[in-house]
Design an enzyme around this catalytic site. Sequence first.
Site, PDB file in Angstrom:
ATOM      1  N   ARG A 184       2.436  16.970  41.698  1.00  0.00           N
ATOM      2  CA  ARG A 184       1.871  17.867  42.709  1.00  0.00           C
ATOM      3  C   ARG A 184       2.942  18.897  43.079  1.00  0.00           C
ATOM      4  O   ARG A 184       4.139  18.573  43.132  1.00  0.00           O
ATOM      5  CB  ARG A 184       1.453  17.102  43.974  1.00  0.00           C
ATOM      6  CG  ARG A 184       0.140  16.337  43.828  1.00  0.00           C
ATOM      7  CD  ARG A 184      -1.077  17.255  43.710  1.00  0.00           C
ATOM      8  NE  ARG A 184      -2.348  16.553  43.624  1.00  0.00           N
ATOM      9  CZ  ARG A 184      -3.006  16.286  42.498  1.00  0.00           C
ATOM     10  NH1 ARG A 184      -2.507  16.632  41.330  1.00  0.00           N
ATOM     11  NH2 ARG A 184      -4.180  15.678  42.533  1.00  0.00           N
ATOM     12  N   HIS A 196      -2.652  23.767  36.117  1.00  0.00           N
ATOM     13  CA  HIS A 196      -3.187  22.464  36.551  1.00  0.00           C
ATOM     14  C   HIS A 196      -4.179  21.908  35.520  1.00  0.00           C
ATOM     15  O   HIS A 196      -5.324  21.573  35.856  1.00  0.00           O
ATOM     16  CB  HIS A 196      -3.842  22.557  37.935  1.00  0.00           C
ATOM     17  CG  HIS A 196      -3.936  21.212  38.623  1.00  0.00           C
ATOM     18  ND1 HIS A 196      -3.805  21.054  39.994  1.00  0.00           N
ATOM     19  CD2 HIS A 196      -4.126  19.958  38.129  1.00  0.00           C
ATOM     20  CE1 HIS A 196      -3.933  19.760  40.294  1.00  0.00           C
ATOM     21  NE2 HIS A 196      -4.134  19.089  39.175  1.00  0.00           N
TER      22      HIS A 196
END
Length: 310
Positions: free
Chosen positions: A225, A273
């Site tokens: 993250r 991502h």
Amino acid sequence: MLNVLFSAKPAAWAEYEAPLKDAFAKAGLAAHLSLDHAPADVDYIIFAPNGPVKDFRPYTKTKAVMGLWAGVETVVDNETLTQPLCRLVDESLTNGMVEWVTGHTLRHHLGMDTHILGQDGVWRDDSFPPVAANRPVTILGIGALGAACGQALHRLGFPVTGWSRSPKDIANIRCLHGDAGLRAALTDAQVVILLLPQTPETTNILNAETLALMAKGSFVINPGRGPLIDDAALLQALDSGQIAHATLDVFRTEPLPQDDPYWAHPKVTVTPHIASTTRPETAAEVIVENIGRGEAGKPFRFLVDRGRGY
Ligand code: NAP
């Protein structure tokens, strides 16, 4: 008949409806899967944070919320959620992450860019990469994804160190934990892979002090993250040569803004991502199996501990 609400972004229904119905049929569970059950009738919610359900209070008889995502940082603090929450651990998601992490580790280890991007007609035969045995890799977070990546890297010959919150004993991985373990895990690491969840404790875990522990000229790979990294500290470490390259899949703000310095930095690879994603066929089986466990009175798998935040 179980009432199962599907609450995710609209496009996900087209991908998940058939695999979920197949999985319920295969499991012998009678389920009415729908996008719009009356909240008070819902037994289970299949849930993604980008779907319509934000307030769980009307779901008074719901036995569990089955997440479609591995990361839970956007729902774990939702105070209306009092039902058990399960995150997704899916073999295809894990395999995808193993492939992405292994590929990017090998890119840096072998120095592939030199030959792929720098072909200029000059025969340079003086730059053999070290063998994997001489390239220590550290994985911060050795849960479902980190441990699988660690095994794959071990099979290629890398010495693998893993760091977690609780003590672990995993074959082929030097396991360290806690604050003291973090220091040892990072010291002299040549590749650091971040597969931690985003929690208050893990925010900025890679910062000026911890980046300085790594070997000079080492690599950072972050499919975890964005907030795990102090971005200013990483940019500084890249500019000083402490870090040779960072491959980043996740960011504090996504999509990564056009003017973010990471885009143009010559030592940064941005991927949008995409490291790995849930595959409906395998995810549906995991979710339905977990619902079956609930119906059989067995404990749910992959329960999120709201106190720990993951
Ligand atoms: P997991 O099984 O819950 O593993 C998390 C690991 O992090 C565990 O080893 C845990 O330690 C460790 N950890 C958590 N807090 C810690 C702390 N304060 N100090 C030290 N270690 C800590 O999670 P997972 O399924 O492997 O997924 C990891 C993350 O990958 C997800 O949270 C998500 O953010 C990310 N992800 C990214 C993508 C992508 O496409 N980029 C896709 C899927 C997932 P313990 O073992 O002691 O609990």
